[in-house]
Design a protein around this motif. Structure first.
Motif, PDB file in Angstrom:
ATOM      1  N   PRO A  77      37.791 -24.330 -24.882  1.00 26.68           N
ATOM      2  CA  PRO A  77      36.799 -23.830 -25.856  1.00 26.68           C
ATOM      3  C   PRO A  77      35.390 -24.387 -25.617  1.00 26.68           C
ATOM      4  O   PRO A  77      34.399 -23.648 -25.749  1.00 26.68           O
ATOM      5  N   HIS A  78      35.291 -25.671 -25.262  1.00 28.36           N
ATOM      6  CA  HIS A  78      33.965 -26.254 -25.021  1.00 28.36           C
ATOM      7  C   HIS A  78      33.268 -25.546 -23.876  1.00 28.36           C
ATOM      8  O   HIS A  78      32.080 -25.158 -24.012  1.00 28.36           O
ATOM      9  N   ASP A  81      32.098 -22.097 -24.659  1.00 27.39           N
ATOM     10  CA  ASP A  81      30.858 -22.130 -25.457  1.00 27.39           C
ATOM     11  C   ASP A  81      29.652 -22.381 -24.553  1.00 27.39           C
ATOM     12  O   ASP A  81      28.584 -21.767 -24.741  1.00 27.39           O
ATOM     13  N   ARG A 109      40.263 -17.791 -21.932  1.00 28.00           N
ATOM     14  CA  ARG A 109      40.089 -17.549 -23.366  1.00 28.00           C
ATOM     15  C   ARG A 109      41.376 -16.952 -23.947  1.00 28.00           C
ATOM     16  O   ARG A 109      41.821 -17.323 -25.035  1.00 28.00           O
ATOM     17  N   CYS A 113      42.639 -19.480 -26.397  1.00 27.83           N
ATOM     18  CA  CYS A 113      42.042 -19.119 -27.694  1.00 27.83           C
ATOM     19  C   CYS A 113      42.327 -17.653 -28.031  1.00 27.83           C
ATOM     20  O   CYS A 113      41.398 -16.871 -28.306  1.00 27.83           O
ATOM     21  N   GLN A 116      40.741 -15.751 -31.086  1.00 27.01           N
ATOM     22  CA  GLN A 116      39.301 -15.554 -31.264  1.00 27.01           C
ATOM     23  C   GLN A 116      38.929 -14.079 -31.384  1.00 27.01           C
ATOM     24  O   GLN A 116      37.914 -13.738 -31.994  1.00 27.01           O
TER      25      GLN A 116
END
Length: 666
Positions: A77-78, A81, A109, A113, A116
């Protein structure tokens, strides 16, 4: 290049972002953790200098290293971003890097994640990237990018799109136009496609080729991926010996302190142990996999591990704990939009639990929902399946008319053997169905085969084989019947020839078993009505005999006459069916169901019009219903049949029933 760069002092390499970047590239496939550190050093310096091309290339390296190191996804996730921040400043100025960034970011992703985006957003993004794959000018890049989409289409099953991707890149697996890694990625996509689509022909060869290419070129970064895909395939095909051999290789190459690889090993080992019936081992492996993977921010694989744990608990009949775990797994599946897992796979497990607990209505409700989802998503195999469980649920679904077409496909795709209590299901898609009770008949894959017994030695061989039980019949016993006057060698050659002819006639090679001088039919592929008749009913309820009675349409191999080899089984089966009729006659008599008794006795007379209990049942039923004249006519018919064909008279019980009728009725 690595040797040359290592000649530069480490502090000077660290000060020059391009040296750090290229040094990271030299380590990407062999030491991805180390590569990641150099890419991060390069990125920080490129970012500070405002060097957009360098920053994009370094970000690509960072994301690639996360993927290749095959461990925790916690930092994904970092870095996503960070990537998004850079993309807001403008597109990546390095075209090749921009494409790789898009696909690698999509894959990571999705893996780390998945919540999301909504399913619709994921699908739109996947289709946009899919369109881009086919426009890529570089073949190596096309293979690498296609593999990311293939993973998405595997986890969220879309078989048609996976097929399209695999077809587009498989040609590169056998080509020197791409890098060895790209070749192996193409093989990986192809093996995955074959597993998802339940394709078996040629898959063994594809797996061998892939492992050989890996060994020839020394590209071992993909070793565990390939081995995992191959083990998945062999476990779903229930080739447990091959799966166990490959799992040993997998275990040998799990790197120390690589938790994801350890978890993956325990998952595969647990699945194998479950299929082997080693339930305690399976439970330990499944529990270990769940414990490790929940710390690695990999929700898809965490879900798989939970499903395996649920399966082992069910196999151990710890149903309460299994239900609790299924609830947790369904919550996770819903969070990551894995509808195939939430509704289909876990729904089948729920159906099994309540069915085994006797709550058939609830089981059918679960089955309807789960199988409708499977049909809608075109699901063919399960990432964690138990053939015994799946076959039982398929039999239950067919018995109650739930998604019959899809269920038949499931049975064929998974090569499921029929459960013991499914032997009477005419809808179970057996490859070969043989009718011997009454008129002989043979159908293969639902198509009736015409035959001429006088000139068809292979079918005579089949009939003799069934007459002797159809299993483990010695060659000599059959040769003595079919070629009694031939020399031993000639008779054996004739047997071998006709076994081959019978296999060709059936078109199902596995249907005939011939080894160590013994011949038999494979019950996995062959259904024989005589076998089904001889199976004991599943319970003591006389009503459960009705399907067995419906099987019996006449004496065993009626059309072949009365050769000595057919008589023992013919008499045994006929006596068996008369006993079954007797049990049901008694049940209907004791419950006073006179009209049903009349119907049953008329059916019985069609198979044996000399069997006095059928006449007795009719006389009793008509007497109880006040139909005395009809009872007398039944007696007269019985008397005439016995006198004309056996020169005999009705027995004492039949005469007693006749004498119990009112005088005026005669």
């Amino acid at each position: 290049m690595r040797k040359w760069l290592e000649m530069v002092p480490a502090d000077q390499r660290a000060c020059n972002p391009w040296l750090s970047y290229w040094y990271g590239n030299t380590k990407l496939l062999s030491e991805p953790e180390s590569a990641a550190r150099h890419f991060k050093t390069a990125f920080r310096r490129f970012e500070a200098a405002g060097d957009s091309p360098g920053a994009c290339l370094s970000l690509t390296g960072i994301l690639d290293s996360i993927m290749y190191r095959n461990d925790s996804l916690a930092e994904v996730p970092h870095w996503l971003d960070v990537l998004q921040t850079w993309q807001q400043q403008g597109p990546c100025p390095v075209p090749g890097a921009a494409v790789r960034l898009d696909f690698t970011a999509f894959n990571l992703r999705f893996l780390a994640c998945p919540g999301q985006y909504t399913p619709a957003q994921w699908q739109a993004l996947a289709q946009r990237l899919e369109a881009a794959v086919f426009l890529l000018p570089d073949d190596t890049l096309r293979c690498l990018c296609a593999s990311h989409l293939a993973m998405y289409y595997t986890w969220h099953p879309q078989p048609a799109r996976l097929q399209l991707l695999a077809d587009s890149v498989y040609k590169y697996a056998i080509s020197d136009r791409v890098t060895p890694l790209a070749r192996l990625i193409a093989y990986l996509v192809e093996i995955t496609r074959r597993w998802v689509l339940a394709e078996t022909e040629g898959t063994d060869a594809v797996i061998r080729e892939a492992l050989q290419v890996m060994a020839d070129h020394g590209v071992y970064i993909s070793r565990l991926w390939l081995l995992s895909a191959a083990i998945f395939y062999y476990l779903t095909r229930r080739d447990l010996d091959t799966a166990a051999t490959l799992l040993e290789q997998f275990h040998e190459h799990v790197r120390p302190r690589h938790r994801n690889e350890e978890a993956h090993y325990h998952f595969l080992a647990g699945w194998l142990a479950c299929l082997q019936g080693k339930l305690e081992q399976a439970h330990i492996h499944a529990t270990t996999a769940c414990s490790i993977i929940q710390k690695l921010h990999s929700p898809h694989f965490e879900l798989l591990s939970h499903i395996l744990l649920c399966l082992t608990l069910i196999r151990k009949e710890r149903f309460d704990e299994a239900r609790r775990r299924i609830g947790e797994a369904k919550a996770l599946a819903a969070a990551i939009h894995a509808r195939n897992m939430e509704v289909h796979h876990l729904g089948l497990l729920e159906a099994w639990i309540v069915w085994r607990q006797g709550r058939v209505g609830q089981a059918l409700d679960h089955l309807r929902t789960a199988l409708a989802c499977g049909r809608e998503l075109s699901l063919r195999v399960s990432p964690v399946q138990d053939p015994h469980l799946l076959a039982g649920l398929c039999a239950l679904a067919l018995e109650h008319g739930i998604e019959p077409d899809y269920v038949k496909h499931l049975i064929r795709w998974n090569d499921l053997p029929p459960p013991r209590d499914a032997c009477l299901l005419s809808s179970w898609p057996m490859a070969v169905r043989i009718q011997t009770l009454g008129r002989f008949g043979l159908s293969v894959h639902g198509k009736h085969l015409s035959w001429q017994p006088a000139s068809n030695k292979p079918l005579q061989l089949l009939q003799v084989l069934i007459s002797f039980g159809g299993r483990e019949v010695t060659d000599g016993r059959i040769e003595d019947i079919l070629w009694p006057d031939a020399e031993a060698d000639a008779a054996h050659r004739a047997l071998i020839t006709n076994v081959q002819r019978l296999r060709r006639l059936l078109g199902v090679h596995q249907a005939i078993l011939h080894r160590d001088g013994r011949l038999g039919l494979n019950p996995h592929y062959c259904w024989v009505d005589a076998w089904a008749l001889e199976r004991n009913p599943q319970n003591d309820d006389p009503e459960s005999l009705v399907p067995l009675l419906e099987l019996y349409r006449g004496r065993f191999l009626r059309d072949v006459g009365a050769p000595p080899w057919v008589l023992p089984l013919r008499e045994r089966l006929h006596n068996l069916i008369l006993r079954h009729y007797g049990r049901l006659l008694l049940h209907l008599t004791e419950t006073g169901r006179w009209q049903d008794l009349i119907t049953l006795c008329h059916r019985g007379l069609q198979i044996d019009d000399l069997h006095e209990p059928f006449y007795q049942g009719l006389m009793l039923a008509h007497r109880q219903m006040g139909q005395y004249g009809e009872a007398v006519r039944v007696y007269q018919r019985c008397r005439d049949q016995l006198r004309n064909r056996l020169n005999a008279s009705p027995g004492p019980q039949t005469r007693a029933l006749f004498e119990s009728l009112p005088l005026e009725s005669g």
